[in-house]
Enzyme design. Sequence first.
Site, PDB file in Angstrom:
ATOM      1  N   LYS A  12       0.870  -1.180   0.000  1.00 13.42           N
ATOM      2  CA  LYS A  12       0.000   0.000   0.000  1.00 13.42           C
ATOM      3  C   LYS A  12       0.906   1.228   0.000  1.00 13.42           C
ATOM      4  O   LYS A  12       1.628   1.473   0.960  1.00 13.42           O
ATOM      5  CB  LYS A  12      -0.909  -0.003   1.225  1.00 13.42           C
ATOM      6  CG  LYS A  12      -1.977   1.091   1.207  1.00 13.42           C
ATOM      7  CD  LYS A  12      -2.890   0.951   2.431  1.00 13.42           C
ATOM      8  CE  LYS A  12      -4.086   1.884   2.323  1.00 13.42           C
ATOM      9  NZ  LYS A  12      -3.719   3.301   2.326  1.00 13.42           N
TER      10      LYS A  12
ATOM     11  N   ASP B 239       2.215   5.100  -0.023  1.00 12.93           N
ATOM     12  CA  ASP B 239       1.877   6.347   0.667  1.00 12.93           C
ATOM     13  C   ASP B 239       2.027   7.503  -0.313  1.00 12.93           C
ATOM     14  O   ASP B 239       2.992   8.261  -0.271  1.00 12.93           O
ATOM     15  CB  ASP B 239       2.816   6.523   1.863  1.00 12.93           C
ATOM     16  CG  ASP B 239       2.372   7.638   2.788  1.00 12.93           C
ATOM     17  OD1 ASP B 239       1.256   8.157   2.601  1.00 12.93           O
ATOM     18  OD2 ASP B 239       3.143   7.998   3.695  1.00 12.93           O
TER      19      ASP B 239
ATOM     20  N   GLU C  72       3.274   1.680   4.725  1.00 17.01           N
ATOM     21  CA  GLU C  72       1.920   2.051   5.154  1.00 17.01           C
ATOM     22  C   GLU C  72       1.029   0.838   5.382  1.00 17.01           C
ATOM     23  O   GLU C  72       0.118   0.864   6.206  1.00 17.01           O
ATOM     24  CB  GLU C  72       1.294   2.982   4.120  1.00 17.01           C
ATOM     25  CG  GLU C  72      -0.021   3.578   4.556  1.00 17.01           C
ATOM     26  CD  GLU C  72      -0.632   4.493   3.511  1.00 17.01           C
ATOM     27  OE1 GLU C  72      -1.648   5.134   3.809  1.00 17.01           O
ATOM     28  OE2 GLU C  72      -0.099   4.548   2.385  1.00 17.01           O
TER      29      GLU C  72
END
Length: 311
Positions: A19, A21, A160
């Site tokens: 994921k 950022d 993240e």
Amino acid sequence: MLATKGDHVPGAGWTHEVKWDGMRVLVDRKATGLRIYSRNENDVTVSFPELHEMADVADDFLLDGEVVALGEGVPSFGALADRMHVRDATRARRLVEKNPVTLIAFDLLRLDGEDLTALPLSERRERLLSLGLDDVSWQVPPTYDDGQMLLAAAEQQGLEGIVSKRLSSTYRPGLRSKDWLKFPIRPTGSFVVGGFRHETDSTHRLGAVLVGEPTDQGLQFRGRVGSGIAGKAGRLLSELLTPLIVDESPFTEVLPRLDRVDTVWVSPVLVVDVQYLRLTTDGRLRQPAYRGVRTDLTPADLRTTGQNGES
């Protein structure tokens, strides 16, 4: 297409990726040229000149991805904030030298005039890899079969979180789907600024912002955020908030005196990202830290997603 928060990392039939950022974008290449759009459909092409040469990849394509500032190898939304607000082409070109960005392209929605959104993710991924997007300024992220392993590795590396995607899923634009599940290690949400306070014994240095979550009833208070607001970040926030000053609080409830004293109220239009541990039982952010301004989101975006605007 947007991800839903998951409660457990799925196994067979799913693929997993980091994921990032960063700032969600669509890169649209047509015969008229290449354009880059933010999630709320703002044209941000001028902000990222290092991505303009992607026009040479193919004559016609539509990519979904995220623009990230890798800095020392780890994505930083704070570093990206210096780039995403720039609308002057000359200044944007100067910033490329000292703070370059990279496009992380994770989905292909159109290629050579063919709409690919009805194809399963596994086929869209194959088409995406066939483009050979392997450059310092754009790349396709790796995917993994073992989501639990990736989640543990992401936590160790200070990332993240991860996103898990069903391999058979089609792409449904604008929909927050359970075919994409996100697992943030420390949640980052988007909130609306309703007021600010200066540092103690200062009349110009920003000390904290008061943030809320837009609902059908109005702006609900979520707390004060002071961590992360210093130096350049604080000066930028102050410049953006000063023209928005109003006489009355925009929050639906009357705030406790501790939160009201010395607060300057602003019109609730500026969206910021805040990282936090969790929401307390009274609906306030625990251990919040300011991450940056979200010019790609509006308060209406947060109200319609119901997910604090997370990507």
